[in-house]
Design an enzyme around this catalytic site. Structure first.
Site, mmCIF file in Angstrom:
data_model
loop_
_atom_site.group_PDB
_atom_site.id
_atom_site.type_symbol
_atom_site.label_atom_id
_atom_site.label_comp_id
_atom_site.label_asym_id
_atom_site.label_seq_id
_atom_site.Cartn_x
_atom_site.Cartn_y
_atom_site.Cartn_z
ATOM 1 C CB THR A 206 -11.272 7.261 4.886
ATOM 2 O OG1 THR A 206 -11.389 8.145 3.752
ATOM 3 C CG2 THR A 206 -10.470 6.035 4.484
ATOM 4 N NE ARG A 207 -11.862 12.124 10.462
ATOM 5 C CZ ARG A 207 -11.005 11.773 11.424
ATOM 6 N NH1 ARG A 207 -11.464 11.201 12.513
ATOM 7 N NH2 ARG A 207 -9.718 11.985 11.299
ATOM 8 C CG ASP B 50 11.139 7.172 -3.718
ATOM 9 O OD1 ASP B 50 10.106 6.660 -4.197
ATOM 10 O OD2 ASP B 50 11.865 7.955 -4.358
ATOM 11 C CD GLU C 72 -14.046 7.030 -0.112
ATOM 12 O OE1 GLU C 72 -14.661 6.560 -1.082
ATOM 13 O OE2 GLU C 72 -13.292 6.352 0.610
ATOM 14 C CG ASP D 103 -10.822 13.142 -3.757
ATOM 15 O OD1 ASP D 103 -9.653 13.062 -4.202
ATOM 16 O OD2 ASP D 103 -11.113 13.851 -2.781
ATOM 17 C CG ASP E 105 -0.055 15.499 -4.234
ATOM 18 O OD1 ASP E 105 -0.804 16.103 -5.033
ATOM 19 O OD2 ASP E 105 0.712 16.082 -3.450
ATOM 20 C CE LYS F 183 -0.619 25.566 -8.755
ATOM 21 N NZ LYS F 183 0.377 26.469 -8.137
ATOM 22 C CD GLU G 41 -2.824 1.267 2.382
ATOM 23 O OE1 GLU G 41 -3.612 2.221 2.456
ATOM 24 O OE2 GLU G 41 -2.770 0.351 3.229
ATOM 25 C CG ASP H 256 2.427 8.076 4.013
ATOM 26 O OD1 ASP H 256 3.031 9.159 3.818
ATOM 27 O OD2 ASP H 256 1.199 7.941 3.836
#
Length: 271
Positions: free
Chosen positions: A240-241, A144, A243, A203, A167, A171, A92, A117
């Site tokens: 999730t909260r 990484d 989401e 999202d 992320d 842009k 994950e 992470d």
């Protein structure tokens, strides 16, 4: 004359500044585990600086030697040894504060989750959740994910890949930083077993469109939906909260479920 301040905060001894160069968590994750061993490249992640709570700091100090690992790129991982037994392992990438990861681990204890992470509070929070809920099937990796895949994992070692709400780099000039790119998928495919499931969710609709396009075009993956397109959120991915708040605001969340293809030449080599 003013009354003395006897509040708990006032009675705490003043904190001593950490000497320059001394690690923040001596027994915890390193700030830059790979150091300068590898070439500089465009990063798909941006480290976030936020406050580490006392509980998170305690978990990092106590549990990192047991359940944590730094992505230094200097060794190959034996996943059976890492998880204390031969079990399927899912990678994950990006787990935030770890609530969804902990829930998935609790609901599927026979699957190991290697959760990557760079967010220190999230690392500490996930370790806390693992200890509190008796979850021995979580390992937390710091650094990484590209270096982890390329340098530290062996071919066909993973049973799945999860990338939830990465992320979006909205842009246009930053689109090259997005994780789901053809080169990344080729690297991931080399570490995934045949039929391994790749599950992405976002999202950010323009990123979802790019994910769908890139995954659909890659020869090593096929859409689990025969008609193509996005998949309904599978029950194993918790809501999730964060989401839920987005859905309340009208955001659209898209899930993509693709499977690692076993090519004919791979089948003939194994026969």
């Amino acid at each position: 004359m003013s009354e003395p301040n006897n509040s708990p905060e006032a009675l705490q001894p003043p904190t001593t500044p950490r000497p320059k160069g001394e690690p923040r968590f001596p027994d915890g994750p390193k700030p830059d585990p790979a150091g300068s061993h590898f070439e500089r490249r465009i990063r798909s992640f941006q480290p976030r600086r936020s406050r580490v709570t006392t509980g998170q700091a305690d978990a990092l100090q106590r549990l990192w030697p047991k359940w944590g690992l730094d992505i230094d790129g200097q060794r190959k991982l034996d996943l059976a040894e890492l998880f204390g037994g031969d079990r399927p392992v899912v990678l994950e990438i990006g787990f935030g504060m770890g609530e969804a990861t902990a829930q998935m681990a609790a609901e599927d204890p026979d699957t190991g989750i290697l959760a990557v992470d760079v967010h220190t509070p999230g690392q500490g929070n996930l370790l806390n959740l693992a200890e509190q809920n008796g979850l021995s099937n979580i390992r937390v990796a710091n650094g990484d994910a590209i270096i982890l895949l390329r340098e530290m994992l062996t071919p066909d070692s993973l049973s799945g890949l999860r990338v939830y709400f990465p992320d979006p780099w909205p842009k246009k000039r930053h689109h090259k930083r997005r994780l789901i790119q053809p080169e990344f998928l080729s690297l991931a495919a080399a570490r995934l077993r045949p039929d391994a499931l790749v599950h992405c969710a976002t999202d950010w609709e323009p990123y979802a469109e790019q994910m769908l396009e890139v995954l659909s075009a890659h020869p090593d993956f096929e859409n689990t939906r025969p008609e193509g397109g996005y998949a309904p959120r599978p029950t194993f991915r918790p809501l999730t909260r964060f989401e839920g708040q987005g859905l309340d605001k009208g955001h659209v969340v898209n899930d993509l479920l693709f499977r690692r293809v076993q090519h004919r030449e791979q089948q003939s080599v194994g026969d």
